[in-house]
Design an enzyme around this catalytic site. Structure first.
Site, mmCIF file in Angstrom:
data_model
loop_
_atom_site.group_PDB
_atom_site.id
_atom_site.type_symbol
_atom_site.label_atom_id
_atom_site.label_comp_id
_atom_site.label_asym_id
_atom_site.label_seq_id
_atom_site.Cartn_x
_atom_site.Cartn_y
_atom_site.Cartn_z
ATOM 1 N N ALA A 90 7.232 -4.549 6.395
ATOM 2 C CA ALA A 90 6.926 -5.169 7.686
ATOM 3 C C ALA A 90 5.559 -5.848 7.695
ATOM 4 O O ALA A 90 4.631 -5.428 7.014
ATOM 5 C CB ALA A 90 6.961 -4.114 8.783
ATOM 6 N N ASN A 104 8.301 -9.866 -2.060
ATOM 7 C CA ASN A 104 8.032 -11.301 -2.198
ATOM 8 C C ASN A 104 6.546 -11.595 -2.397
ATOM 9 O O ASN A 104 6.139 -12.748 -2.502
ATOM 10 C CB ASN A 104 8.558 -12.075 -0.981
ATOM 11 C CG ASN A 104 7.821 -11.713 0.307
ATOM 12 O OD1 ASN A 104 6.911 -10.881 0.326
ATOM 13 N ND2 ASN A 104 8.221 -12.348 1.398
ATOM 14 N N LYS A 128 9.428 -3.070 15.758
ATOM 15 C CA LYS A 128 9.811 -1.808 15.124
ATOM 16 C C LYS A 128 10.797 -1.022 15.999
ATOM 17 O O LYS A 128 11.759 -0.424 15.497
ATOM 18 C CB LYS A 128 8.566 -0.966 14.839
ATOM 19 C CG LYS A 128 7.696 -1.492 13.709
ATOM 20 C CD LYS A 128 8.368 -1.286 12.365
ATOM 21 C CE LYS A 128 7.417 -1.501 11.217
ATOM 22 N NZ LYS A 128 8.024 -1.191 9.912
ATOM 23 N N TYR A 164 0.824 -1.217 0.000
ATOM 24 C CA TYR A 164 0.000 0.000 0.000
ATOM 25 C C TYR A 164 0.857 1.267 0.000
ATOM 26 O O TYR A 164 0.826 2.064 -0.960
ATOM 27 C CB TYR A 164 -0.917 -0.041 1.220
ATOM 28 C CG TYR A 164 -1.683 1.210 1.534
ATOM 29 C CD1 TYR A 164 -2.290 1.970 0.537
ATOM 30 C CD2 TYR A 164 -1.829 1.636 2.854
ATOM 31 C CE1 TYR A 164 -3.015 3.120 0.845
ATOM 32 C CE2 TYR A 164 -2.556 2.766 3.178
ATOM 33 C CZ TYR A 164 -3.136 3.512 2.174
ATOM 34 O OH TYR A 164 -3.848 4.658 2.484
ATOM 35 N N ILE A 165 1.659 1.461 1.024
ATOM 36 C CA ILE A 165 2.455 2.682 1.113
ATOM 37 C C ILE A 165 3.640 2.623 0.156
ATOM 38 O O ILE A 165 4.002 3.613 -0.478
ATOM 39 C CB ILE A 165 2.911 2.932 2.559
ATOM 40 C CG1 ILE A 165 1.684 3.049 3.470
ATOM 41 C CG2 ILE A 165 3.750 4.209 2.654
ATOM 42 C CD1 ILE A 165 2.007 3.132 4.949
ATOM 43 N N TYR A 195 4.409 -6.319 17.557
ATOM 44 C CA TYR A 195 4.581 -5.467 16.388
ATOM 45 C C TYR A 195 5.362 -4.205 16.751
ATOM 46 O O TYR A 195 6.389 -3.875 16.141
ATOM 47 C CB TYR A 195 3.226 -5.107 15.787
ATOM 48 C CG TYR A 195 3.290 -3.996 14.760
ATOM 49 C CD1 TYR A 195 4.107 -4.118 13.633
ATOM 50 C CD2 TYR A 195 2.540 -2.835 14.913
ATOM 51 C CE1 TYR A 195 4.176 -3.098 12.698
ATOM 52 C CE2 TYR A 195 2.595 -1.825 13.973
ATOM 53 C CZ TYR A 195 3.415 -1.961 12.868
ATOM 54 O OH TYR A 195 3.489 -0.942 11.944
ATOM 55 N N PHE A 230 1.157 7.322 12.223
ATOM 56 C CA PHE A 230 -0.015 7.094 13.057
ATOM 57 C C PHE A 230 -0.998 6.262 12.198
ATOM 58 O O PHE A 230 -0.720 5.107 11.919
ATOM 59 C CB PHE A 230 -0.534 8.408 13.623
ATOM 60 C CG PHE A 230 0.270 8.802 14.847
ATOM 61 C CD1 PHE A 230 -0.307 8.836 16.101
ATOM 62 C CD2 PHE A 230 1.641 9.079 14.749
ATOM 63 C CE1 PHE A 230 0.450 9.139 17.233
ATOM 64 C CE2 PHE A 230 2.409 9.382 15.863
ATOM 65 C CZ PHE A 230 1.806 9.414 17.108
ATOM 66 N N ASN A 231 -2.076 6.778 11.685
ATOM 67 C CA ASN A 231 -2.997 5.939 10.896
ATOM 68 C C ASN A 231 -2.958 6.346 9.429
ATOM 69 O O ASN A 231 -3.524 7.382 9.058
ATOM 70 C CB ASN A 231 -4.429 6.043 11.436
ATOM 71 C CG ASN A 231 -4.606 5.297 12.737
ATOM 72 O OD1 ASN A 231 -3.907 5.555 13.706
ATOM 73 N ND2 ASN A 231 -5.530 4.344 12.757
#
Length: 326
Positions: A74, A32, A144, A11-12, A140, A168-169
């Protein structure tokens, strides 16, 4: 610059590749496809492989001679990290060590790392800045934070310069609607609501209705995916200009929180379709409020988020979800 984007099919990462290409950089995507989409790889060359494959990783570094690396690969589902912590330490720590070792061997000394607000754990203030204590409450966030600590140690040991950007979101989609947010399973509130409105049989639940917030539901800080990517681009430029090795970390958020019920109302306004959702008991470990203080990123990087209104963020996401490409 020639940039390796690890997780560039996600996505990002895909949004980052588009922005890098439009800024004149040369891109190589490494993925992958455990969660990414081949249809999202529309900018740059593709190398399909796992970071744990040291031989192939060395070959990629030898082939392209990178100037910098960005990491977006991640595993990021909090609940899953509690159920299967070793998966998160393998993917989020061990694989990053493999990547950093390859960078060390090939003398690539610029690294932009996708981190998270989960490194902070339970908030101790209304607005979370970089000085807030880091005490993650799930594997998680712990994975990080482990990488952030490794990056600090790599400064003096190897001369690595790096920037960690704590999201954040993340929300929204590129206005072109060429790429957007598509997870299986989907765990983020806005895409779940939009997929439900679009007719998918997807479960959406409100967890907790008696938090100490104005309407009783959790408050979160939503930042547009392209604004996140613009911060990465600024961080890349900052690394290029640095005279000596260093590590820096910045929080990325709009500094404005929206409750779950406010997001549901905003989605209804954008789509013209109302959702009536029941309220379930709260989930363990969900703080009532998580809102960023992003002033340091603005001062040090010159970061200026473009999407500051939740309606504008949701509108870009809705345009994608009406006709998803993958």
């Amino acid at each position: 610059m020639r940039v390796l984007v690890v997780g560039g099919a996600g996505y990002i990462g895909a949004h980052m590749c588009k922005m890098l290409a439009e800024s004149g950089h040369e891109i190589v995507v490494l993925d992958n496809f455990s969660t990414g989409h081949k249809a999202a790889v529309q900018w740059g060359r593709l190398e399909e492989m796992a970071l744990a494959d040291v031989g192939r990783l060395d070959a990629v570094f030898e082939k392209y001679q990178f100037d910098a690396v960005m990491h977006f690969a991640a595993a990021s589902i909090v609940g899953e990290s509690v159920r299967d912590p070793l998966k998160y330490y393998e993917n989020n720590v061990s694989d990053v060590i493999s990547l950093l070792r390859a960078m060390q061997r090939h003398r690539v000394m610029r690294f932009v790392f996708s981190s998270t607000a989960a490194v902070f754990g339970e908030p101790q203030s209304d607005f979370i800045d970089e000085q807030h204590p880091r005490a993650p409450i799930n594997p998680y966030g712990a994975s990080k934070l482990t990488v952030e600590r490794m990056l600090m140690d790599c400064v003096s040991a190897y001369g690595l310069s790096s920037v960690a950007l704590r999201y954040f979101n993340a929300a929204g989609a590129d206005p072109s609607s060429l790429i957007g947010e598509s997870h299986q399973p989907e765990t983020h509130l806005i895409p779940k609501l939009l997929r439900r409105v679009a007719g998918e049989d997807i479960e959406v639940r409100i967890f907790g209705g008696d938090y100490p917030t104005p309407d009783g539901t959790c408050i979160r800080d939503y930042v547009h995916v392209n604004d996140l990517c613009s911060a990465h681009l600024l961080a890349l430029n900052r690394l290029r200009e640095m005279g000596s090795p260093t590590f820096e970390a910045f929080n990325l958020g709009n500094g404005q929180g929206y409750s779950v019920k406010e997001i549901i109302t905003a989605v209804a306004r954008t789509t013209g379709k109302k959702l009536d959702l029941s309220v379930d008991p709260p989930r363990h470990g969900d703080p009532a409020r998580l809102v960023a203080d992003g002033s340091l990123a603005k001062a040090a990087l010159g970061w200026m988020p473009k999407y500051t209104e939740i309606a504008d963020i949701i509108d870009t996401a809705w345009r994608w979800h009406r006709q998803p490409r993958y």
